[in-house]
Design an enzyme around this catalytic site. Structure first.
Site, short mmCIF file in Angstrom:
data_model
loop_
_atom_site.label_atom_id
_atom_site.label_comp_id
_atom_site.label_asym_id
_atom_site.label_seq_id
_atom_site.Cartn_x
_atom_site.Cartn_y
_atom_site.Cartn_z
N LYS A 1 -6.90 -5.07 12.78
CA LYS A 1 -8.14 -4.58 11.90
C LYS A 1 -9.26 -4.65 13.15
O LYS A 1 -10.09 -3.72 13.12
CB LYS A 1 -8.66 -5.54 10.87
CG LYS A 1 -7.67 -5.34 9.77
CD LYS A 1 -7.90 -6.05 8.59
CE LYS A 1 -7.06 -5.87 7.44
NZ LYS A 1 -7.40 -6.81 6.07
N GLY B 1 -11.47 -14.22 7.86
CA GLY B 1 -11.51 -12.93 7.79
C GLY B 1 -11.62 -12.10 6.33
O GLY B 1 -12.67 -11.47 6.31
N ALA B 2 -11.08 -12.69 5.32
CA ALA B 2 -11.60 -12.57 3.87
C ALA B 2 -12.69 -12.81 3.42
O ALA B 2 -13.78 -11.99 3.03
CB ALA B 2 -10.25 -12.87 2.87
N ASN C 1 -10.44 -1.50 8.17
CA ASN C 1 -9.12 -1.21 7.55
C ASN C 1 -8.38 0.11 6.99
O ASN C 1 -7.58 0.15 6.51
CB ASN C 1 -9.06 -2.36 6.32
CG ASN C 1 -9.53 -1.88 5.17
OD1 ASN C 1 -10.77 -1.04 5.31
ND2 ASN C 1 -9.08 -2.25 4.01
N GLY D 1 -14.49 -20.26 2.01
CA GLY D 1 -13.74 -19.62 2.99
C GLY D 1 -14.23 -18.84 3.92
O GLY D 1 -14.84 -17.89 3.24
N SER E 1 0.80 -1.13 0.06
CA SER E 1 -0.08 -0.10 -0.03
C SER E 1 0.88 1.25 -0.11
O SER E 1 0.45 2.23 -0.67
CB SER E 1 -0.96 -0.03 1.14
OG SER E 1 -1.92 -1.07 1.03
N ASP F 1 -12.45 -4.32 2.60
CA ASP F 1 -11.70 -5.51 2.04
C ASP F 1 -12.65 -6.22 1.11
O ASP F 1 -12.34 -6.66 0.22
CB ASP F 1 -11.40 -6.45 3.27
CG ASP F 1 -9.96 -6.05 3.99
OD1 ASP F 1 -9.43 -5.12 3.47
OD2 ASP F 1 -9.78 -6.80 4.77
#
Lengths: 265, 265
Positions: A74, A138-139, A95, A135, A24, A111
């Site tokens: 986060k 977190g994502a 985030n 999944g 980033s 995200d």
């Protein structure tokens, strides 16, 4: 601006542990410069032990206008926001944080939005579609919320960790009702396939689903940002599926973050 | 390095109030890059009220290796150093702080050294000379100490504020004995003339001394960083005096600061 930085430069910082791997600073700074902003995103290596003290102090730096938050902060950062978006509230995580024009710190969690935006930018349609999410970490949590917010008619979630899966399905059902289910990871029955597992990260050949059962009309999105093409993306490309890679998602996420950070003006 | 900043960038920060006018971020960062360092000096706008809390927190940022301190924090910052140089100790002030390899924060005050170095770089000799210092404020104090440390045989100080003058003369005599005196601002009797007053800053024509009494052999140094040539420097140039301008001093100071900040490696 001729210099890399000067006395008038406005500051943003990304806080994480570790920090050396983050992209980033380069990408967000380039995006800020492309918008003719005399601003920079600098990396701060901050441990969990020091996080609260450092955030409190950073808020007192008058030319620091916002923060980007990465692993493992986060959830902790959420507590430092006076106001958050509904999705950040739901996820209990942020985030990005910005100082509003009234001086209040506001937080958002982009995200999942990065994932959705990457698909929309490729011309994919999500509204009314049936989506399979692989999944429930977190994502996956952020992406599941964003897909439902983007209007998918059904979100079926799969994870090998049964308790984690049940927890996410239950949580999303509280907010989005019976549009949320769990199910087998069979892409045949879905219009959208979202991979939020690390499959393909260590080994490009590893796929989270049986790729023989991928239909050409299914939109494929992958969170994996490996060097090289994952098996999932390669299959999507060869079958003619619309797709977005982890890199596409990451790019879209960076833009979302920059928009949020600058929109308090 | 291709990017302006990335995840591996080492951080330095300059703390001041106000901050927008400072030139160190551009100049020190350019100097760091010229030494092939992936490092940056960013400006932090920090008020006196917040200074202590912010410095304590910044020390906990693992990739932040040093601080530059400017107005009004040079005296407060002194208290945040576990170790300081003898000159910083004497002055009770620091303008640079670094994290040593053992993790201890060390401070130095380079302001006077910049002035002396600028003269030495121009080939001026200070050892054994008789010096006249105009101005007993913060800059004069640091320069007086540095001139004595550089070996001038005599330092005569003048200031229109009698109590400030007496205080500085008394303080320097404790450390350097009767090499330090006060006296009339007549350059005729001196080998070195140091202007540490703001004369010439607002009005380029204003001189801190009678320029008719400036001898061609006298080394002239000016702290004023005005746009354009001050009357003092113009007279020095026309008489053939060796001289260094405020800009020369500032350049030398920046280099001194970079050397200090990097020498903990």
């Amino acid at each position: 601006m001729e210099s890399i930085v000067d006395g008038k430069t406005r500051l943003f910082a990304i806080l994480g542990d570790p920090i050396a791997q983050v992209k980033s600073p380069a990408q967000v700074t380039a995006s800020l410069r492309a918008r003719s902003r005399n601003a920079i995103l600098v990396p701060f290596h901050v441990t969990s032990e020091d996080f609260d003290e450092i955030v409190l102090a950073l808020k007192a730096i008058r030319n620091l206008d916002g923060l980007v938050i990465t692993v493992p902060h986060k959830f902790t950062a959420f507590r430092h926001c006076a106001e958050t978006t509904a999705r950040a509230e739901f996820l209990g995580a942020v985030n990005v944080m910005r100082r509003s024009s009234s001086g209040v710190w506001e937080g958002d969690m982009c995200d999942g939005r990065g994932f959705v935006d990457a698909i929309l930018e490729k011309g994919g349609v999500l509204a009314g579609k049936r989506a399979l999410l692989l999944g429930a970490g977190g994502a996956g949590t952020a992406i599941g919320y964003a897909l439902l917010e983007a209007g998918v008619a059904e979100l079926s979630i799969h994870d090998i960790d049964r308790s984690r899966l049940d927890e996410l399905v239950g949580k999303l059902r509280q907010r989005f009702g019976d549009r949320v289910t769990d199910g087998a990871p069979d892409p045949m029955a879905f219009d959208v396939l979202a991979n939020a597992t690390p499959a393909g990260m260590e080994n490009l050949q590893k796929s989270p689903v049986d790729l023989d059962r991928l239909r050409p009309a299914t939109i494929v999105g992958d969170v994996v940002t490996a060097t090289g093409e994952t098996a999932l993306i390669r299959a999507a490309r060869s079958k003619g599926c619309p797709f977005s890679t982890g890199h596409d998602m990451y790019q879209a996420l960076q833009e979302k973050m920059v928009e949020f950070l600058l929109s308090s003006d």
